[in-house]
Write an enzyme that holds these catalytic residues in place. Structure first.
Site, mmCIF file in Angstrom:
data_model
loop_
_atom_site.group_PDB
_atom_site.id
_atom_site.type_symbol
_atom_site.label_atom_id
_atom_site.label_comp_id
_atom_site.label_asym_id
_atom_site.label_seq_id
_atom_site.Cartn_x
_atom_site.Cartn_y
_atom_site.Cartn_z
ATOM 1 N N LYS A 21 0.819 -1.219 0.000
ATOM 2 C CA LYS A 21 0.000 0.000 0.000
ATOM 3 C C LYS A 21 0.853 1.269 0.000
ATOM 4 O O LYS A 21 0.575 2.207 -0.743
ATOM 5 C CB LYS A 21 -0.969 -0.001 1.176
ATOM 6 C CG LYS A 21 -2.101 -1.010 1.011
ATOM 7 C CD LYS A 21 -3.143 -0.860 2.084
ATOM 8 C CE LYS A 21 -4.120 -2.019 2.135
ATOM 9 N NZ LYS A 21 -4.701 -2.466 0.908
ATOM 10 N N THR A 43 -10.056 -0.452 -4.110
ATOM 11 C CA THR A 43 -10.664 -1.289 -3.084
ATOM 12 C C THR A 43 -10.688 -0.475 -1.792
ATOM 13 O O THR A 43 -9.999 0.537 -1.671
ATOM 14 C CB THR A 43 -9.878 -2.601 -2.919
ATOM 15 O OG1 THR A 43 -8.486 -2.308 -2.802
ATOM 16 C CG2 THR A 43 -10.110 -3.532 -4.094
ATOM 17 N N GLY A 44 -11.481 -0.910 -0.823
ATOM 18 C CA GLY A 44 -11.787 -0.135 0.371
ATOM 19 C C GLY A 44 -10.641 0.577 1.049
ATOM 20 O O GLY A 44 -10.547 1.804 1.029
ATOM 21 N N THR A 46 -7.345 0.591 0.410
ATOM 22 C CA THR A 46 -6.408 1.230 -0.508
ATOM 23 C C THR A 46 -6.975 2.545 -1.025
ATOM 24 O O THR A 46 -6.280 3.567 -1.040
ATOM 25 C CB THR A 46 -6.069 0.288 -1.684
ATOM 26 O OG1 THR A 46 -5.562 -0.948 -1.167
ATOM 27 C CG2 THR A 46 -5.045 0.909 -2.606
ATOM 28 N N SER A 63 -13.349 -3.815 0.509
ATOM 29 C CA SER A 63 -11.981 -4.268 0.713
ATOM 30 C C SER A 63 -11.772 -5.540 -0.111
ATOM 31 O O SER A 63 -12.714 -6.311 -0.315
ATOM 32 C CB SER A 63 -11.766 -4.553 2.198
ATOM 33 O OG SER A 63 -10.481 -5.051 2.433
ATOM 34 N N GLY A 64 -10.543 -5.761 -0.584
ATOM 35 C CA GLY A 64 -10.250 -6.923 -1.425
ATOM 36 C C GLY A 64 -10.762 -8.245 -0.881
ATOM 37 O O GLY A 64 -11.496 -8.965 -1.561
ATOM 38 N N ASP A 69 -11.969 -7.099 -5.009
ATOM 39 C CA ASP A 69 -11.291 -7.556 -6.235
ATOM 40 C C ASP A 69 -12.314 -8.074 -7.240
ATOM 41 O O ASP A 69 -12.205 -7.825 -8.444
ATOM 42 C CB ASP A 69 -10.271 -8.655 -5.918
ATOM 43 C CG ASP A 69 -9.165 -8.189 -4.981
ATOM 44 O OD1 ASP A 69 -8.835 -6.990 -4.998
ATOM 45 O OD2 ASP A 69 -8.631 -9.033 -4.239
ATOM 46 N N HIS A 96 -7.613 -14.401 -0.016
ATOM 47 C CA HIS A 96 -8.466 -14.243 -1.196
ATOM 48 C C HIS A 96 -7.664 -14.407 -2.494
ATOM 49 O O HIS A 96 -8.006 -13.828 -3.516
ATOM 50 C CB HIS A 96 -9.184 -12.884 -1.144
ATOM 51 C CG HIS A 96 -8.262 -11.702 -1.173
ATOM 52 N ND1 HIS A 96 -7.359 -11.440 -0.176
ATOM 53 C CD2 HIS A 96 -8.110 -10.726 -2.084
ATOM 54 C CE1 HIS A 96 -6.680 -10.346 -0.488
ATOM 55 N NE2 HIS A 96 -7.125 -9.900 -1.637
#
EC number: 4.2.3.3
Length: 147
Positions: A21, A43-44, A46, A63-64, A69, A96
């Site tokens: 990040k 994504t959330g 990031t 979020s991923g 994603d 994930h």
């Protein structure tokens, strides 16, 4: 084969695993002026981090690990994203990982450029095609599925 027009104002997904990040935020800061002329998605966590650190507006997905994603993959399939910058961590297993692999597959399938490291992202953002409209070629999936 068919051609699809990619607009001059790109729709760019920004994604990074936890250990990457800071690197992605640093890259966005280095290219803030250019990126400010495009639409950013993330994504959330990031997306929130990039927005807070740069002041750039970022439309956020989940979020991923919670499906972000997959949301980005769906936007690619719908023709709503033009570029993906995904700084993923090759040294850490992710819960994930199947979602990450699916996102990579969808980006390749729909001929969406994806930078997975800073060097590739630098090459992409410095390309003349980054700021002009561009005709990308897609396979005709309907014909492939019929055979």
């Amino acid at each position: 084969m068919k051609e699809v027009s990619v607009p001059a104002t790109k729709r760019i997904a920004l994604v990074a695993h936890d250990n990457r990040k800071e690197d992605l935020v640093s890259w966005v800061k280095a290219h803030r002026e250019i990126l400010s002329k495009h639409r950013l998605f993330g994504t959330g966590t990031t997306g929130k981090l990039i927005s807070e650190e740069t002041g750039l507006p970022v439309t956020r997905f989940l979020s991923g690990p919670l499906g972000g994603d997959q949301q980005i993959g769906a936007k690619i399939a719908e023709g709503d994203l033009d570029i993906v910058v995904f700084f993923w961590d090759p040294l850490t297993a992710q819960p994930h990982d199947p979602d990450v692999k699916a996102l990579l597959r969808i980006a390749v399938l729909y001929n969406v450029p994806m930078a997975c490291n800073r060097s590739t992202a630098d090459y992409m953002i410095s390309s003349p095609q980054f700021t002009i409209s561009y005709e990308k070629v897609l396979l005709n999936f309907e014909l492939l599925c019929e055979s």
